[in-house]
Design a protein around this motif. Structure first.
Motif, PDB file in Angstrom:
ATOM      1  N   GLU A  41      -6.519  -0.989 -20.263  1.00 60.12           N
ATOM      2  CA  GLU A  41      -6.851  -0.205 -21.437  1.00 60.12           C
ATOM      3  C   GLU A  41      -7.502  -1.091 -22.500  1.00 60.12           C
ATOM      4  O   GLU A  41      -8.499  -0.736 -23.112  1.00 60.12           O
ATOM      5  CB  GLU A  41      -5.554   0.378 -21.982  1.00 60.12           C
ATOM      6  CG  GLU A  41      -5.670   1.702 -22.676  1.00 60.12           C
ATOM      7  CD  GLU A  41      -4.289   2.152 -23.110  1.00 60.12           C
ATOM      8  OE1 GLU A  41      -4.051   2.208 -24.310  1.00 60.12           O
ATOM      9  OE2 GLU A  41      -3.427   2.391 -22.216  1.00 60.12           O
ATOM     10  N   ARG A  92       0.831  -1.200   0.000  1.00 56.74           N
ATOM     11  CA  ARG A  92       0.000   0.000   0.000  1.00 56.74           C
ATOM     12  C   ARG A  92       0.864   1.248   0.000  1.00 56.74           C
ATOM     13  O   ARG A  92       0.576   2.217  -0.697  1.00 56.74           O
ATOM     14  CB  ARG A  92      -0.917  -0.001   1.224  1.00 56.74           C
ATOM     15  CG  ARG A  92      -1.962   1.097   1.156  1.00 56.74           C
ATOM     16  CD  ARG A  92      -2.867   1.083   2.354  1.00 56.74           C
ATOM     17  NE  ARG A  92      -3.991   1.987   2.155  1.00 56.74           N
ATOM     18  CZ  ARG A  92      -3.934   3.290   2.398  1.00 56.74           C
ATOM     19  NH1 ARG A  92      -2.825   3.832   2.821  1.00 56.74           N
ATOM     20  NH2 ARG A  92      -5.012   4.039   2.202  1.00 56.74           N
ATOM     21  N   ARG A  93       1.945   1.199   0.788  1.00 56.41           N
ATOM     22  CA  ARG A  93       2.840   2.356   0.799  1.00 56.41           C
ATOM     23  C   ARG A  93       3.443   2.588  -0.583  1.00 56.41           C
ATOM     24  O   ARG A  93       3.651   3.714  -1.000  1.00 56.41           O
ATOM     25  CB  ARG A  93       3.939   2.159   1.840  1.00 56.41           C
ATOM     26  CG  ARG A  93       3.517   2.633   3.223  1.00 56.41           C
ATOM     27  CD  ARG A  93       4.697   2.695   4.166  1.00 56.41           C
ATOM     28  NE  ARG A  93       5.149   1.362   4.549  1.00 56.41           N
ATOM     29  CZ  ARG A  93       4.581   0.629   5.502  1.00 56.41           C
ATOM     30  NH1 ARG A  93       3.541   1.089   6.148  1.00 56.41           N
ATOM     31  NH2 ARG A  93       5.047  -0.554   5.809  1.00 56.41           N
ATOM     32  N   LYS A 120       1.981   2.025  -3.231  1.00 55.15           N
ATOM     33  CA  LYS A 120       0.834   2.192  -4.137  1.00 55.15           C
ATOM     34  C   LYS A 120       0.720   1.035  -5.125  1.00 55.15           C
ATOM     35  O   LYS A 120       0.512   1.228  -6.317  1.00 55.15           O
ATOM     36  CB  LYS A 120       0.941   3.526  -4.877  1.00 55.15           C
ATOM     37  CG  LYS A 120       1.124   4.681  -3.899  1.00 55.15           C
ATOM     38  CD  LYS A 120       0.528   5.951  -4.431  1.00 55.15           C
ATOM     39  CE  LYS A 120       0.417   6.942  -3.286  1.00 55.15           C
ATOM     40  NZ  LYS A 120      -0.020   8.233  -3.623  1.00 55.15           N
ATOM     41  N   LEU A 142      -1.082  -1.818  -4.159  1.00 50.01           N
ATOM     42  CA  LEU A 142      -1.958  -2.749  -3.449  1.00 50.01           C
ATOM     43  C   LEU A 142      -2.985  -3.349  -4.403  1.00 50.01           C
ATOM     44  O   LEU A 142      -3.963  -2.706  -4.754  1.00 50.01           O
ATOM     45  CB  LEU A 142      -2.658  -2.009  -2.301  1.00 50.01           C
ATOM     46  CG  LEU A 142      -3.478  -2.869  -1.368  1.00 50.01           C
ATOM     47  CD1 LEU A 142      -2.620  -3.895  -0.686  1.00 50.01           C
ATOM     48  CD2 LEU A 142      -4.168  -2.012  -0.326  1.00 50.01           C
ATOM     49  N   VAL A 143      -2.702  -4.550  -4.839  1.00 49.33           N
ATOM     50  CA  VAL A 143      -3.687  -5.260  -5.657  1.00 49.33           C
ATOM     51  C   VAL A 143      -3.770  -6.694  -5.169  1.00 49.33           C
ATOM     52  O   VAL A 143      -2.809  -7.240  -4.647  1.00 49.33           O
ATOM     53  CB  VAL A 143      -3.308  -5.293  -7.151  1.00 49.33           C
ATOM     54  CG1 VAL A 143      -3.603  -3.975  -7.810  1.00 49.33           C
ATOM     55  CG2 VAL A 143      -1.870  -5.682  -7.332  1.00 49.33           C
ATOM     56  N   SER A 151     -14.356  -3.378  -8.912  1.00 57.02           N
ATOM     57  CA  SER A 151     -13.534  -2.770  -7.860  1.00 57.02           C
ATOM     58  C   SER A 151     -12.053  -2.902  -8.214  1.00 57.02           C
ATOM     59  O   SER A 151     -11.260  -2.018  -7.910  1.00 57.02           O
ATOM     60  CB  SER A 151     -13.831  -3.404  -6.507  1.00 57.02           C
ATOM     61  OG  SER A 151     -13.196  -4.657  -6.393  1.00 57.02           O
ATOM     62  N   LEU A 172     -11.455  -0.073 -10.497  1.00 56.69           N
ATOM     63  CA  LEU A 172     -11.607   1.261  -9.910  1.00 56.69           C
ATOM     64  C   LEU A 172     -10.528   1.614  -8.898  1.00 56.69           C
ATOM     65  O   LEU A 172     -10.290   2.777  -8.631  1.00 56.69           O
ATOM     66  CB  LEU A 172     -12.972   1.385  -9.237  1.00 56.69           C
ATOM     67  CG  LEU A 172     -14.178   1.459 -10.164  1.00 56.69           C
ATOM     68  CD1 LEU A 172     -15.458   1.455  -9.350  1.00 56.69           C
ATOM     69  CD2 LEU A 172     -14.110   2.704 -11.023  1.00 56.69           C
ATOM     70  N   GLN A 173      -9.886   0.615  -8.318  1.00 53.37           N
ATOM     71  CA  GLN A 173      -8.931   0.960  -7.268  1.00 53.37           C
ATOM     72  C   GLN A 173      -7.534   1.176  -7.823  1.00 53.37           C
ATOM     73  O   GLN A 173      -6.610   1.478  -7.070  1.00 53.37           O
ATOM     74  CB  GLN A 173      -8.899  -0.138  -6.212  1.00 53.37           C
ATOM     75  CG  GLN A 173      -8.299  -1.422  -6.715  1.00 53.37           C
ATOM     76  CD  GLN A 173      -7.963  -2.375  -5.586  1.00 53.37           C
ATOM     77  OE1 GLN A 173      -7.495  -1.961  -4.541  1.00 53.37           O
ATOM     78  NE2 GLN A 173      -8.232  -3.634  -5.799  1.00 53.37           N
ATOM     79  N   THR A 174      -7.368   1.051  -9.120  1.00 53.77           N
ATOM     80  CA  THR A 174      -6.025   1.185  -9.663  1.00 53.77           C
ATOM     81  C   THR A 174      -5.612   2.646  -9.720  1.00 53.77           C
ATOM     82  O   THR A 174      -6.439   3.548  -9.632  1.00 53.77           O
ATOM     83  CB  THR A 174      -5.966   0.589 -11.071  1.00 53.77           C
ATOM     84  OG1 THR A 174      -7.005   1.171 -11.842  1.00 53.77           O
ATOM     85  CG2 THR A 174      -6.134  -0.903 -11.027  1.00 53.77           C
ATOM     86  N   LYS A 175      -4.321   2.841  -9.911  1.00 55.20           N
ATOM     87  CA  LYS A 175      -3.770   4.196  -9.913  1.00 55.20           C
ATOM     88  C   LYS A 175      -4.353   5.043 -11.045  1.00 55.20           C
ATOM     89  O   LYS A 175      -4.609   6.220 -10.895  1.00 55.20           O
ATOM     90  CB  LYS A 175      -2.252   4.126 -10.065  1.00 55.20           C
ATOM     91  CG  LYS A 175      -1.514   4.014  -8.760  1.00 55.20           C
ATOM     92  CD  LYS A 175      -0.026   3.874  -9.021  1.00 55.20           C
ATOM     93  CE  LYS A 175       0.302   2.513  -9.630  1.00 55.20           C
ATOM     94  NZ  LYS A 175       1.721   2.306  -9.920  1.00 55.20           N
ATOM     95  N   CYS A 214     -14.202   8.462  -4.170  1.00 54.96           N
ATOM     96  CA  CYS A 214     -12.853   8.989  -3.958  1.00 54.96           C
ATOM     97  C   CYS A 214     -12.285   9.608  -5.215  1.00 54.96           C
ATOM     98  O   CYS A 214     -11.554  10.584  -5.154  1.00 54.96           O
ATOM     99  CB  CYS A 214     -11.909   7.873  -3.534  1.00 54.96           C
ATOM    100  SG  CYS A 214     -11.921   7.576  -1.802  1.00 54.96           S
ATOM    101  N   SER A 215     -12.599   9.021  -6.344  1.00 53.01           N
ATOM    102  CA  SER A 215     -11.884   9.482  -7.537  1.00 53.01           C
ATOM    103  C   SER A 215     -12.687  10.458  -8.370  1.00 53.01           C
ATOM    104  O   SER A 215     -12.279  10.775  -9.470  1.00 53.01           O
ATOM    105  CB  SER A 215     -11.435   8.313  -8.402  1.00 53.01           C
ATOM    106  OG  SER A 215     -11.780   7.097  -7.878  1.00 53.01           O
ATOM    107  N   TYR A 243     -14.589   3.667  -4.077  1.00 56.36           N
ATOM    108  CA  TYR A 243     -13.543   4.061  -5.030  1.00 56.36           C
ATOM    109  C   TYR A 243     -14.062   5.135  -5.984  1.00 56.36           C
ATOM    110  O   TYR A 243     -13.343   6.067  -6.338  1.00 56.36           O
ATOM    111  CB  TYR A 243     -13.050   2.853  -5.827  1.00 56.36           C
ATOM    112  CG  TYR A 243     -12.329   1.822  -4.987  1.00 56.36           C
ATOM    113  CD1 TYR A 243     -11.351   2.196  -4.075  1.00 56.36           C
ATOM    114  CD2 TYR A 243     -12.630   0.467  -5.105  1.00 56.36           C
ATOM    115  CE1 TYR A 243     -10.691   1.261  -3.299  1.00 56.36           C
ATOM    116  CE2 TYR A 243     -11.975  -0.484  -4.337  1.00 56.36           C
ATOM    117  CZ  TYR A 243     -11.004  -0.084  -3.436  1.00 56.36           C
ATOM    118  OH  TYR A 243     -10.364  -1.002  -2.665  1.00 56.36           O
TER     119      TYR A 243
END
Lengths: 534, 293
Positions: free
Chosen positions: A214, A62-63, A65, A67-68, A245, A248-251, A297-298, A294
């Motif tokens: 993509e 997570r730190r 970035k 986290l998958v 999810s 959606l949670q990707t960078k 947040c985005s 997510y």
């Protein structure tokens, strides 16, 4: 023209309904298949160690970035030889064996399905997966079987692809890419299990890289997921939610994925997944709620989401869950749903104008529900308790009616009970109390009637400078508005506390303490003369 | 530490009005607020040396947290532990009832099953989206609709000459094209589909006798599935027999040769006899027997 056998299908469905007897009604339970280690007492220590290790890795990810997670599905129709299969997965097949197995799979005939099944078992091992994808033509053959007209082979091939998609090795996931157009095409099919399998495969592949996402977007994953979310089978909804999810949670989500998702009208179906009924599968609701979190947040556009009813959905489900938690109708796992709901609601509240919210937040029970959640999860998940107080803060920082409700519903004692706890919990509580006190005389009078002053005396003694500073702020607001408060505070031996703070090394605290002593408590302070400010 | 009072608030609500509007709103009196903003700036500016300025700066504020905020760490970790912790299945799936073995009831199929699920998958894959005209089976409604339109609608060809009629195969994409070739280019370029997508087919195939396609499709399937020459033996023979409607066979013999072997082919059910949809019991029976091995 399409389906002459519809009546027959209906009949099968009916049989299913009769066969599956529902669990105890009214209980919020998450049906997950537990790890073997968890049920086995002798391996408990080992399991705990593994879990800690896993947690450490996740925190690091997570730190960074990164986290998958990929998800494994239970292999349902292998119960009888499950143990055996697990063991054989340990001793890896040699390259020759895999080649031979693949050669057999290529032969059509009666036996092909069985060979495929053997291959599927072998593919549980990451090493075999690597050998297999490097074989010439192996992936084309697998994709050929997936799109072929033999239903059995199709299913087995899909299972093989799923196992490959779960591989920790990126090369394996990438090898599965030729299958994605077919996996997406099958999402519109009718077989629930097969659809779920395709969805989990896609969800795992999503985690791979931006290039994969993509490609999936170009191939139409968003409309496909939209239609899956509308299916009646909850396992499919859960799988679709998981896949979404993952996207959606990707960078890159905020830039590339969230806009098409919002434009597709899928949000409405996500919200429909948040049913406030315990017998509506919790697994599906969890996935939908995380997607919503997510999304919120985005996107800066909370108003649109709120207009679709996101705020009222989240709050009514939180009220129901709060009630279930309070009356003990929950099992382990309910926090997985509470968590994303709180986050979505908290951020929506901060992003919406208060006029827009009035219509959606009509149920005053939301406030006690948040208090109940904070209290109930204090021990097992302090971070969850803190997040529910964060939502309460965002509520009470809004229209004054929520602060009035905190007092009217007598929630202050419950909040005071949370003041001794660290990890940001006490700060959040003080923030909420500050929001109430800020609104003036009547609010402050009620706060002191509810017993806030003794509690503040306790927090003033704490070591955390943030807590003390916030306590001083709240105290000052109460003193401003009422002279009785000053009297009571003096009676509670509050003055020496403030004087002690004047000698603290923290400038913030010193300043506030002196100011309070100088401006609000002059009449009561006999010792004041001896203690110069600063 | 749960308070019974909170429980009462949440649960026994029948008698109580839970509407937020029922809450009496106390009078708001934020006198010091106006000066607060000034104070804030002053305090921040000169570190509170000014004796008269108040260091008290509390303002209610809503806090927005972004996805990667540290406050969200524990919850995220918890979520991912759950995701990685094996498996998901709703209750209904966990208990698979076994039933006595039965055969697929669709004439000409008669495959054997011992679970409803297996049958369900079989049915969805092969019998659900079936074109009654040519017995081809498709994985989705949309693909079947497009097939029927393009293969069996006599108006289609005429219309197609005037306007774009070839719909994109991807769910959610509403574009239409003048020719199937254009559509294929679109599929490859925009949707990144493989050139040999199986549920697409070329215009040539279509504009000629329809029946040619199945033969070729069978060929291409074998090509993609199995590259070994030894393969084709039983399976190919079998499927040829299965797909057997009179026309198809005739055409296939007349050399629907592998002209475009590498081209994408329609999928179809080779297990369902040609004439079944007219509901003739006798036909079913006859065809069915013939299929069984």
């Amino acid at each position: 023209m399409k389906d002459e056998f519809y009546p027959y299908r209906k009949c099968i469905k009916f049989i299913k309904i009769i066969v599956f007897v529902r669990n105890k009604v009214g209980m919020w339970r998450l049906s997950v298949v537990r790890h073997k280690a968890r049920s086995d007492k002798s391996h408990l220590e080992e399991f705990k160690f593994k879990r800690r290790e896993q947690e450490r890795v996740l925190r690091q990810a997570r730190r960074d970035k990164q986290l998958v997670s990929k998800r494994l599905m239970q292999e349902d129709d292998e119960e009888d030889d499950d143990d055996g299969a697990m063991d054989t997965a340990a001793d890896v097949l040699s390259k020759e064996q895999v080649t031979e197995l693949f050669r057999r799979v290529q032969h059509s005939g009666e036996e092909r399905v069985n060979h495929l099944r053997t291959l599927r078992k072998a593919l549980r091992s990451p090493d075999t997966q690597l050998i297999f994808i490097k074989l010439e033509n192996s992936m084309q053959a697998l994709v050929g079987l997936l799109s072929g007209s033999n239903a059995h082979c199709q299913l087995e091939a899909a299972h093989c692809l799923f196992l490959l998609s779960h591989s920790p090795n990126p090369a394996t996931g990438l090898a599965c890419l030729p299958a994605t157009p077919y996996l997406l095409t099958y999402l519109c099919g009718q077989s629930d299990k097969f659809t779920a399998l395709c969805l989990y495969t896609l969800g795992n592949l999503c985690a791979e890289s931006e290039a994969v996402r993509e490609k999936l977007l170009a191939q139409g994953i968003v409309p496909a997921l939209t239609s899956c979310l509308q299916r009646h089978n909850l396992a499919v909804v859960e799988a679709a939610g998981f896949t979404l999810s993952q996207l959606l949670q990707t960078k890159d989500a905020a830039a590339n994925i969230v806009p098409p998702v919002l434009a597709s009208g899928l949000t409405l179906h996500l919200l429909a997944g948040l049913q406030p009924a315990p017998d509506y599968g919790m697994g599906a609701a969890i996935e939908c709620a995380w997607c919503l979190h997510y999304l919120v947040c985005s996107t800066a556009d909370s108003e649109t989401l709120s207009a679709l009813g996101a705020v009222s959905k989240c709050s009514s489900l939180l009220i129901t869950l709060g009630g279930a938690v309070a009356s003990g109708n929950t099992e382990e796992g309910v926090e997985l749903l509470v968590w994303p709901l709180l986050r979505a609601l908290g951020n929506l509240l901060s992003g919406c104008r208060s006029e827009g919210l009035q219509g959606q937040l009509r149920d005053s029970r939301l406030l006690p529900a948040l208090c109940v959640l904070a209290q109930a999860f204090l021990k097992p998940h302090p971070a969850l308790a803190r997040e529910s107080l964060w939502v309460l803060n965002n509520l009470t920082a809004g229209p004054s009616v929520f602060c009035s409700a905190v007092l009217f519903l007598n929630l202050v004692p419950a909040l005071i009970q949370l003041l001794p706890f660290s990890k940001g919990i006490n700060c959040m509580v003080l923030q909420v109390l500050g929001n109430v006190a800020y609104l003036g005389k009547e609010y402050c009078t009620q706060l002191s009637r509810a017993g806030l002053l003794p509690a503040l005396c306790a927090t003033l003694k704490m070591a955390d400078p943030e807590v003390v500073t916030l306590s001083l702020e709240v105290l000052a607001m109460m003193l401003t508005h009422s002279s009785e408060v000053a009297e009571e505070f003096t009676k509670l031996m509050g003055l020496p506390l403030l004087e002690a703070i004047q000698y603290n090394s923290q400038g913030e605290m010193r300043l506030r303490a002196s100011y309070i002593l100088d401006h609000y408590l002059t009449a009561h302070s006999q010792l004041k003369v001896d203690t110069p400010a600063l | 530490m749960l308070q019974p009072e909170l429980l009462r608030l949440l649960i026994q609500t029948d008698s109580v009005d839970t509407d937020i509007l029922a809450v009496p709103v106390l009078q708001v009196d934020t006198r010091p607020k106006e000066s607060n903003l000034e104070k804030l700036s002053r305090v921040c500016g000169d570190d509170g040396i000014d004796e008269t300025s108040s260091p008290l700066t509390f303002m209610p504020q809503q806090i927005r947290l972004n996805k990667d905020h540290e406050m969200f760490e524990d919850g995220d970790i918890h979520r991912h532990l759950y995701l990685q912790d094996v498996a998901t299945t709703t209750p209904e799936v966990s208990e698979t009832p076994t039933v006595s073995a039965f055969r697929c009831h669709i004439a000409g199929c008669s495959q054997l099953f011992d679970t409803l699920e297996g049958y369900e998958h079989h049915y969805s894959a092969l019998h659900r989206h079936v074109c009654s005209g040519c017995r081809r089976s498709f994985p989705s409604d949309r693909l079947l609709d497009i097939h029927i339109l393009e293969w069996h609608d006599s108006f289609f060809q005429i219309m197609a000459e005037k306007q774009s009629m070839y719909q994109c195969l991807v769910e959610g994409c509403d574009l239409k094209f003048k020719t199937s070739k254009e559509r294929r280019n679109h599929l490859i370029k925009t949707h990144r589909y493989p050139p040999d997508f199986r549920f697409d087919r070329s215009k040539k195939t279509k504009s000629r006798t329809e029946s040619k396609a199945p033969q070729k499709s069978e060929g291409s399937m074998e090509v993609s599935v199995a590259t070994l020459p030894a393969v084709s033996g039983p399976d190919a023979g079998e499927s040829m027999e299965f797909c057997a409607s009179g026309e198809t066979e005739r055409d296939s013999q007349s050399g629907a040769g592998p002209v475009q072997e590498e081209q994408p082919k329609p999928r179809y059910s080779h297990k369902v006899p040609h004439t079944i949809c007219f509901g003739q019991g006798s036909t079913r029976g006859f065809r069915g027997r013939r299929k069984r091995k």
